[in-house]
Design a protein around this motif. Sequence first.
Motif, PDB file in Angstrom:
ATOM      1  N   GLU A 211      43.559  56.779  42.789  1.00 47.05           N
ATOM      2  CA  GLU A 211      44.853  56.450  42.190  1.00 47.05           C
ATOM      3  C   GLU A 211      45.215  54.990  42.456  1.00 47.05           C
ATOM      4  O   GLU A 211      45.757  54.298  41.583  1.00 47.05           O
ATOM      5  CB  GLU A 211      45.924  57.379  42.752  1.00 47.05           C
ATOM      6  CG  GLU A 211      45.740  58.822  42.328  1.00 47.05           C
ATOM      7  CD  GLU A 211      46.751  59.733  42.988  1.00 47.05           C
ATOM      8  OE1 GLU A 211      47.520  59.240  43.859  1.00 47.05           O
ATOM      9  OE2 GLU A 211      46.777  60.937  42.670  1.00 47.05           O
ATOM     10  N   ASN A 212      44.908  54.517  43.661  1.00 47.08           N
ATOM     11  CA  ASN A 212      45.215  53.122  44.002  1.00 47.08           C
ATOM     12  C   ASN A 212      44.395  52.140  43.155  1.00 47.08           C
ATOM     13  O   ASN A 212      44.867  51.063  42.786  1.00 47.08           O
ATOM     14  CB  ASN A 212      44.955  52.867  45.485  1.00 47.08           C
ATOM     15  CG  ASN A 212      45.979  53.564  46.363  1.00 47.08           C
ATOM     16  OD1 ASN A 212      47.086  53.847  45.911  1.00 47.08           O
ATOM     17  ND2 ASN A 212      45.615  53.842  47.600  1.00 47.08           N
ATOM     18  N   LYS A 213      43.134  52.529  42.815  1.00 47.72           N
ATOM     19  CA  LYS A 213      42.280  51.656  42.000  1.00 47.72           C
ATOM     20  C   LYS A 213      42.866  51.479  40.610  1.00 47.72           C
ATOM     21  O   LYS A 213      42.916  50.373  40.067  1.00 47.72           O
ATOM     22  CB  LYS A 213      40.876  52.262  41.932  1.00 47.72           C
ATOM     23  CG  LYS A 213      39.863  51.362  41.232  1.00 47.72           C
ATOM     24  CD  LYS A 213      38.493  51.994  41.289  1.00 47.72           C
ATOM     25  CE  LYS A 213      37.478  51.098  40.610  1.00 47.72           C
ATOM     26  NZ  LYS A 213      36.113  51.703  40.626  1.00 47.72           N
ATOM     27  N   GLN A 214      43.311  52.590  40.001  1.00 45.59           N
ATOM     28  CA  GLN A 214      43.931  52.505  38.676  1.00 45.59           C
ATOM     29  C   GLN A 214      45.203  51.656  38.719  1.00 45.59           C
ATOM     30  O   GLN A 214      45.481  50.864  37.822  1.00 45.59           O
ATOM     31  CB  GLN A 214      44.248  53.919  38.170  1.00 45.59           C
ATOM     32  CG  GLN A 214      43.010  54.756  37.907  1.00 45.59           C
ATOM     33  CD  GLN A 214      43.335  56.182  37.546  1.00 45.59           C
ATOM     34  OE1 GLN A 214      44.511  56.574  37.561  1.00 45.59           O
ATOM     35  NE2 GLN A 214      42.304  56.982  37.225  1.00 45.59           N
ATOM     36  N   THR A 215      45.933  51.852  39.781  1.00 48.90           N
ATOM     37  CA  THR A 215      47.174  51.083  39.923  1.00 48.90           C
ATOM     38  C   THR A 215      46.877  49.596  40.053  1.00 48.90           C
ATOM     39  O   THR A 215      47.588  48.737  39.505  1.00 48.90           O
ATOM     40  CB  THR A 215      47.946  51.576  41.155  1.00 48.90           C
ATOM     41  OG1 THR A 215      48.148  52.980  41.050  1.00 48.90           O
ATOM     42  CG2 THR A 215      49.291  50.882  41.266  1.00 48.90           C
ATOM     43  N   LEU A 216      45.786  49.252  40.750  1.00 47.10           N
ATOM     44  CA  LEU A 216      45.419  47.851  40.924  1.00 47.10           C
ATOM     45  C   LEU A 216      45.036  47.201  39.590  1.00 47.10           C
ATOM     46  O   LEU A 216      45.346  46.031  39.335  1.00 47.10           O
ATOM     47  CB  LEU A 216      44.264  47.727  41.922  1.00 47.10           C
ATOM     48  CG  LEU A 216      44.629  47.913  43.403  1.00 47.10           C
ATOM     49  CD1 LEU A 216      43.366  47.965  44.242  1.00 47.10           C
ATOM     50  CD2 LEU A 216      45.522  46.779  43.871  1.00 47.10           C
ATOM     51  N   GLU A 217      44.321  47.940  38.719  1.00 42.69           N
ATOM     52  CA  GLU A 217      43.944  47.382  37.412  1.00 42.69           C
ATOM     53  C   GLU A 217      45.177  47.048  36.579  1.00 42.69           C
ATOM     54  O   GLU A 217      45.251  46.002  35.927  1.00 42.69           O
ATOM     55  CB  GLU A 217      43.064  48.389  36.666  1.00 42.69           C
ATOM     56  CG  GLU A 217      41.675  48.543  37.288  1.00 42.69           C
ATOM     57  CD  GLU A 217      40.860  49.616  36.588  1.00 42.69           C
ATOM     58  OE1 GLU A 217      41.433  50.297  35.710  1.00 42.69           O
ATOM     59  OE2 GLU A 217      39.676  49.772  36.939  1.00 42.69           O
ATOM     60  N   MET A 218      46.180  47.959  36.667  1.00 42.54           N
ATOM     61  CA  MET A 218      47.420  47.700  35.939  1.00 42.54           C
ATOM     62  C   MET A 218      48.136  46.485  36.522  1.00 42.54           C
ATOM     63  O   MET A 218      48.699  45.658  35.804  1.00 42.54           O
ATOM     64  CB  MET A 218      48.323  48.930  35.980  1.00 42.54           C
ATOM     65  CG  MET A 218      47.741  50.136  35.223  1.00 42.54           C
ATOM     66  SD  MET A 218      48.732  51.617  35.439  1.00 42.54           S
ATOM     67  CE  MET A 218      50.231  51.094  34.646  1.00 42.54           C
ATOM     68  N   LYS A 219      48.057  46.378  37.765  1.00 43.01           N
ATOM     69  CA  LYS A 219      48.748  45.259  38.422  1.00 43.01           C
ATOM     70  C   LYS A 219      48.066  43.926  38.131  1.00 43.01           C
ATOM     71  O   LYS A 219      48.713  42.886  38.096  1.00 43.01           O
ATOM     72  CB  LYS A 219      48.833  45.497  39.932  1.00 43.01           C
ATOM     73  CG  LYS A 219      49.858  46.556  40.286  1.00 43.01           C
ATOM     74  CD  LYS A 219      50.044  46.658  41.790  1.00 43.01           C
ATOM     75  CE  LYS A 219      51.141  47.642  42.115  1.00 43.01           C
ATOM     76  NZ  LYS A 219      51.383  47.767  43.560  1.00 43.01           N
ATOM     77  N   ASP A 220      46.702  43.952  37.911  1.00 41.22           N
ATOM     78  CA  ASP A 220      46.009  42.713  37.568  1.00 41.22           C
ATOM     79  C   ASP A 220      46.503  42.152  36.233  1.00 41.22           C
ATOM     80  O   ASP A 220      46.689  40.942  36.066  1.00 41.22           O
ATOM     81  CB  ASP A 220      44.500  42.964  37.500  1.00 41.22           C
ATOM     82  CG  ASP A 220      43.908  43.165  38.883  1.00 41.22           C
ATOM     83  OD1 ASP A 220      44.542  42.693  39.864  1.00 41.22           O
ATOM     84  OD2 ASP A 220      42.843  43.787  39.000  1.00 41.22           O
ATOM     85  N   LYS A 221      46.733  43.087  35.295  1.00 51.16           N
ATOM     86  CA  LYS A 221      47.258  42.648  34.003  1.00 51.16           C
ATOM     87  C   LYS A 221      48.658  42.050  34.156  1.00 51.16           C
ATOM     88  O   LYS A 221      48.982  41.020  33.574  1.00 51.16           O
ATOM     89  CB  LYS A 221      47.302  43.828  33.034  1.00 51.16           C
ATOM     90  CG  LYS A 221      45.921  44.349  32.650  1.00 51.16           C
ATOM     91  CD  LYS A 221      46.031  45.554  31.728  1.00 51.16           C
ATOM     92  CE  LYS A 221      44.644  46.102  31.370  1.00 51.16           C
ATOM     93  NZ  LYS A 221      44.733  47.293  30.479  1.00 51.16           N
ATOM     94  N   GLU A 222      49.438  42.736  34.936  1.00 52.65           N
ATOM     95  CA  GLU A 222      50.792  42.219  35.150  1.00 52.65           C
ATOM     96  C   GLU A 222      50.758  40.887  35.892  1.00 52.65           C
ATOM     97  O   GLU A 222      51.614  40.030  35.713  1.00 52.65           O
ATOM     98  CB  GLU A 222      51.609  43.235  35.941  1.00 52.65           C
ATOM     99  CG  GLU A 222      51.879  44.512  35.171  1.00 52.65           C
ATOM    100  CD  GLU A 222      52.612  45.532  36.003  1.00 52.65           C
ATOM    101  OE1 GLU A 222      52.835  45.244  37.217  1.00 52.65           O
ATOM    102  OE2 GLU A 222      52.952  46.606  35.489  1.00 52.65           O
ATOM    103  N   LEU A 223      49.720  40.721  36.737  1.00 59.50           N
ATOM    104  CA  LEU A 223      49.596  39.490  37.513  1.00 59.50           C
ATOM    105  C   LEU A 223      49.342  38.286  36.603  1.00 59.50           C
ATOM    106  O   LEU A 223      49.847  37.186  36.851  1.00 59.50           O
ATOM    107  CB  LEU A 223      48.467  39.642  38.530  1.00 59.50           C
ATOM    108  CG  LEU A 223      48.286  38.502  39.530  1.00 59.50           C
ATOM    109  CD1 LEU A 223      49.530  38.332  40.377  1.00 59.50           C
ATOM    110  CD2 LEU A 223      47.090  38.770  40.418  1.00 59.50           C
TER     111      LEU A 223
END
Length: 670
Positions: A211-223
Amino acid sequence: MATASSNGFQLVVPETAKRAEADSSGFTVPCHLSPEISAVDMEIRWFKETDCVCLYKNRHMIEGRSYKGNARQFTDVLEKGDVSLSLTRFRESDVGDYVCQVTSGDRTEEITVQVKRHSTKSSWDRVQEMLEMQEGIFRIHIDDQINRTWTEEERLEMEESALMAELKNPGDLKNFITEKDTKITHLEEHKERSLLEKDQFIQEKDTILLENKQTLEMKDKELEKSKHQLETLRNEVHEVKLQLDEQKNKFTNQEKLLEEHKQQQQQYDETIKRLHSEVERLKEVSSTHLAELNEKCKCLEDTEKPLTVRDIQINDLEKSKETALEEKDRLLYNAIDKLKQTTTEAEEKQREIEEKNKLMSEKETLLENAVKELETSKHQLETLRNELKEMKLELDETGYKNSLLQVQLEEKQQLKSSEMVLTTPVRRSKSMEWNPPKISGETAPVMVSGSELRLVLLGSAESEKSVAGNIILRREKNQTDTSAETQQSEIKQEEVDGKQVTVVETSDWFCSGLSLEEVRQDVRRCIRLSAPGPHAFLLVIPVHQSTGVVREMKEKIEEIFGQRWWENTLILFTVTENEQEKNIEDFVQSGNQEIQRLVEKCGNRFHCLNIHQSEDGSQVSELLEKIEKMMEGNTERSYRSEIYLEVESQIRAMEKKHHKRQRGEQGERE
């Protein structure tokens, strides 16, 4: 170190026992209970690593299998909480970690103590250590701060070693093996449960990581989006930073000003503190100066009288001068009138006036000389008066010595006659008043047999001193007068416990309002009333007496009576409550320093008297026993009249110093 619960105990190692020596006779591993409670009914177990050294259980000690004949425990000191382990011989293998477990009910405390060889630093210490090892002496160091944690396997080995020490027959061994198998089974089950729980925990962690990995991918886009926004913000921040630098410079300037103000405030506070301390010192100095000024005011009042007489004489002289001047003016007016009549007569009159002026000036000088001679004669007269006073004091002292010698001769004659005539001790009823015979116009006590006890009561508390005297004589309550103040020494006499007890109650010799002459006269009266000398002085002090009064009393006693007086003195503390009487020892030991110094001066001799329990005769009997014990310890059983004479001579010397000081002050004023 083990920690204690709110209502339990803890195990400690005393600091004094952390350095020791071991030799062929063995050594001791120290351990104590804190607080020091009895460990007789507790269970105590000692281990060397995991090997059982000894057990104390059900008030019996069992040695471990490897320590037969070598391990001991001091069962006779368990009452004091000492659970130390003693090894009768020292071996190299004895160095290591020791565990002490103490169980009381359902509570168990544990401490680990490390025994190691003492480390040496210098070469000389190593040489000395080698010599000691050759003699069988080893220096060891004991430490209880090692913070060692014992694993489950080590604790199982400890339990196994302890059980093996308790085994005495094969049946016990079988039970032990069964118990051990059961424990191993329980331990394996516990391990399996722990492994299952760990597997579940790992699976949960994997799910969370996904779950944390998926969340990180979303956060990279937001980054990526936020980077562009961040760039714009950086420009804005740069502008704001420039503004902040300007404000920062302003703030630094303000901080410098505040720091300077703070330093000025600290200097001001230090100045205030110094001023406060100076004010306190000036208050102390002013209090001492005020006392000196009061004494000087008294001296000034005494000197005002001759000064007023001198002022009257000066006024008379001024009046005579004024009359002479008036007469001179009248003559001048007459001369002026006659000058108008004739110049010749005026010249003659002028010559007569000049002659009269010369006579007047001569008379004025004669008057001034007469005034000076009058002042010198007054000073000589005052000196003669002081010398007469000193001569009178010396004559009184000489006369008193002669009268005292006469009294002692008569006392010796009475003693000789009493040995021949008296066969039984003199008995008097409690209601009969004692009338001593006349000696030189004053009363003196009758000499009685060897069973007499003469006591002198001293102190500042008049009422309690009088009550204490009546309680010692076991008089009734209605005979006690607590309101009257003793103006001079009084004598009372009764038969107490088969002894003829004489009590001389003195006036307040320590009162500031009592002059040295009055003290000397009352000392003389006390000598006559207690002849041939008191067996003991009782210094009556209420437990509520102020510290200042006690200090002044001690200083005046040493100034007047000297150090010899304390050998025949016992302090009598008067109390009004049973609780105060029970705690008199604590009052003396934990009281103020003045009370402790006074008790030490009297050789730690004191007695407590409850003045509200006059019917309790046991406290009087105990007091008389203490007085008898004090008399046995002294070289002389009574305070002789010759020593009394030294006291009066000391008071006379103080009077002479006082008179000399007054004359010196008067001379300085003149």
